[in-house]
Design an enzyme around this catalytic site. Structure first.
Site, mmCIF file in Angstrom:
data_model
loop_
_atom_site.group_PDB
_atom_site.id
_atom_site.type_symbol
_atom_site.label_atom_id
_atom_site.label_comp_id
_atom_site.label_asym_id
_atom_site.label_seq_id
_atom_site.Cartn_x
_atom_site.Cartn_y
_atom_site.Cartn_z
ATOM 1 N N ASP A 1 -11.094 -3.643 -0.823
ATOM 2 C CA ASP A 1 -10.939 -3.803 0.554
ATOM 3 C C ASP A 1 -11.856 -2.761 1.273
ATOM 4 O OD1 ASP A 1 -9.374 -4.835 2.971
ATOM 5 O OD2 ASP A 1 -9.238 -2.855 2.973
ATOM 6 N N GLU B 1 -14.161 -9.149 -0.145
ATOM 7 C CA GLU B 1 -14.049 -10.099 1.113
ATOM 8 C C GLU B 1 -15.701 -10.708 1.484
ATOM 9 O OE1 GLU B 1 -10.976 -8.610 4.114
ATOM 10 O OE2 GLU B 1 -11.903 -7.228 3.166
ATOM 11 N N CYS C 1 1.725 -10.284 3.390
ATOM 12 C CA CYS C 1 2.561 -9.232 2.513
ATOM 13 C C CYS C 1 1.829 -9.590 0.940
ATOM 14 C CB CYS C 1 3.981 -9.575 2.833
ATOM 15 S SG CYS C 1 4.895 -8.619 1.662
ATOM 16 N N CYS D 1 5.711 -10.628 -0.908
ATOM 17 C CA CYS D 1 6.189 -11.950 -0.663
ATOM 18 C C CYS D 1 5.307 -13.077 -0.283
ATOM 19 C CB CYS D 1 7.555 -11.919 0.156
ATOM 20 S SG CYS D 1 7.310 -11.354 1.765
ATOM 21 N N CYS E 1 6.396 -5.592 5.962
ATOM 22 C CA CYS E 1 6.837 -7.104 6.212
ATOM 23 C C CYS E 1 8.139 -7.220 6.800
ATOM 24 C CB CYS E 1 6.862 -7.375 4.559
ATOM 25 S SG CYS E 1 7.186 -9.218 4.394
ATOM 26 N N CYS F 1 10.318 -9.207 3.735
ATOM 27 C CA CYS F 1 10.996 -8.610 2.525
ATOM 28 C C CYS F 1 11.038 -7.178 2.726
ATOM 29 C CB CYS F 1 10.096 -8.912 1.257
ATOM 30 S SG CYS F 1 8.615 -8.091 1.261
ATOM 31 N N ASP G 1 -4.689 -0.939 4.032
ATOM 32 C CA ASP G 1 -5.698 -1.221 3.188
ATOM 33 C C ASP G 1 -5.342 -1.504 1.897
ATOM 34 O OD1 ASP G 1 -7.570 -0.914 5.454
ATOM 35 O OD2 ASP G 1 -7.591 1.139 5.140
HETATM 36 ZN ZN LIG Z 1 7.002 -9.368 2.268
#
Ligand SMILES: [Zn+2]
Length: 477
Positions: free
Chosen positions: A216, A319, A372, A375, A391, A394, A401
């Site tokens: 990243d 990316e 996330c 999850c 998140c 979760c 990053d």
């Molecule tokens: Zn999550």
């Protein structure tokens, strides 16, 4: 594979003059071609305005390289080239004509909508003061000398190199490399020669072939790397330009206080040229030295980073950043340009090919930062200033990053094991590397100069583009 070997040159005064003469000749031939072709355009436009019917207009002049070359060889004996064209290698003129053919070709393609990217304007004359000095040799004596400290080029003769060329010389002698062409270029106050070489390389095994890493890129931290084994690494942003900025500002002030090459008249609004003073030249040289140093430091740091990544991991996920678009952002442009995002991706890709490893490019629209990594729930919004990802689903709390890098790393395994649908492995991206390489450019195909796209320089560009397209583009989102 085709690879470049670039060396700084230390030419003597005569050679330096010859180098300049060749590059100037290339520019002159380019300008001649632009003038010759566009003259027919203007002529047609004028005729049409008198009401001359379409069929009776002056015919279009061709701009293919063979046509330009044929016409130039006639013209050079009579026009302003007559007195001096013999002083330079014919390759110099060929460089200019090939560039002009490519410029017309790009313009035509862009106009017909067959070319990606921003609209291209009509080819224009190159200015003596602004044009970059470059000249390409594809035939004649192109050699790296046995002593490892000299190169020999057509007409220019044997020039001393600033650094040792032994690495390339040994390969050529050993038969694992073949020089296709040489380009001399004046960059940042110094002459360089860049050999385009067809090489056979032994594939080096990476340290952890089974491990994938997500990279990243960012401004605060240059790169965050998360691998599929769960390890995380940070590459700090060296910010060479930011550091040099203070010195540059001081030196630039000094330059602007001295008598420079351009005079601006605030009343008429006109800018005229004059001879700069010796004090201006000196100050300008000092300033340029800082620019060169910054650029060299950056190049060195980027190469070290990309090489270290590619020596370790079997798969790299990056990316697909819209760097050109990001550079339009006034606040970020300088920092992004300094970090060299586009260059990092280019290097990761070609260095991966050398090791026969995979490069996966995540879609530009894949929300790596907003998802996330635990999850896989995606947030609708995550402003840039929020540096910590938390998140709602979760409860994961992680550096922004790092979270993005982990998501990217996960993309690789998604690509390797399929999308979960039975029998779709055949559609996977695991085809053997090099199966669809288009990078092998033989000398004969270049020399043949097929049609309009047969220019020397444009081919080089296409090769790079092919290489980039060769990267497996995964659109998983
Ligand atoms: Zn999550």
């Amino acid at each position: 594979m085709v690879q470049a070997f670039k060396y700084a040159l230390d030419p003597n005064a005569t050679q330096e003059a010859a180098l300049r003469s060749h590059c100037g000749a290339s520019r002159a031939a380019y300008n001649w071609a632009i003038g010759w072709v566009t003259a027919s355009w203007w002529q047609r436009k004028a005729e049409a305005s008198y009401g001359i019917p379409e069929g009776e207009l002056t015919p279009w002049r061709p701009w293919s390289l063979p046509a330009l070359r044929k016409e130039f060889n006639q013209a050079k004996k009579t026009n302003h080239f007559a007195d001096w064209w013999e002083e330079n290698s014919k390759e110099a003129y060929n460089t200019g004509l090939a560039n002009a053919a490519a410029a017309f070709d790009n313009y035509a393609k862009s106009k017909n909508g067959r070319r990606k990217g921003a609209r291209m304007g009509m080819p224009r004359f190159k200015s003596k003061h602004k044009a970059r000095l470059a000249c390409r040799f594809t035939t004649g004596t192109i050699r790296v000398d046995v002593d490892g400290r000299h190169v020999t080029l057509p007409r220019l003769g044997t020039i001393r190199t600033h650094e040792s060329t032994t690495k390339l010389q040994r390969r050529v002698a050993g038969g694992t490399a073949r020089i296709l062409s040489a380009t001399v270029r004046h960059e940042r106050g110094r002459w360089f020669v860049s050999f385009q070489v067809e090489t056979r390389r032994e594939i080096t095994r990476v340290a952890r072939p089974g491990v994938a890493v997500g990279v990243d890129l960012g401004v605060k931290v240059l790169a965050v790397m998360a691998d599929s084994a769960g390890e995380i690494r940070y590459a700090p942003n060296p910010k060479h330009y930011e550091t040099a900025l203070k010195t540059l500002k001081r030196l630039s002030r000094r330059v602007s206080r001295r008598q420079g090459p351009a005079v601006h008249d605030p009343i008429t609004g006109k800018t005229t040229r004059r001879e700069p003073s010796n004090r201006w030249r000196k100050a300008n040289e000092q300033r340029n030295r800082i620019h060169h140093r910054t650029a060299n430091l950056r190049a060195d740091a980027l190469h070290k980073l990309t090489a270290s990544i590619r020596d370790e991991y079997g798969t790299v996920v990056v990316e697909d950043l819209n760097v050109a678009g990001m550079l339009k952002n006034r606040r970020l442009a300088r920092k992004i340009a300094d970090a060299g995002f586009g260059e990092i991706r280019r290097q990761l890709t070609y260095k991966g090919q050398r090791n026969a490893c995979r490069t996966v490019v995540a879609s530009r629209w894949y929300p790596s930062s907003k998802t996330c990594s635990s999850c896989k729930t995606a947030k609708a919004k995550l402003p840039l200033h929020v540096r910590v990802f938390s998140c709602d689903n979760c409860g994961l709390v992680m550096d922004r990053d790092e979270n993005a890098a982990r998501n990217l790393a996960d993309l690789a395994s998604a690509g390797m094991t399929g999308t979960g649908v039975a029998g779709d492995r055949g559609t996977q991206v695991t085809k053997p590397r090099g199966a669809d390489h288009k990078t092998r450019a033989t000398r004969s195909s270049r020399k043949a100069g097929t049609g309009r796209a047969g220019g020397a320089i444009p081919q080089q560009r296409t090769e790079t583009r092919d290489r980039q397209q060769d990267t497996e583009a995964l659109t998983l989102w």
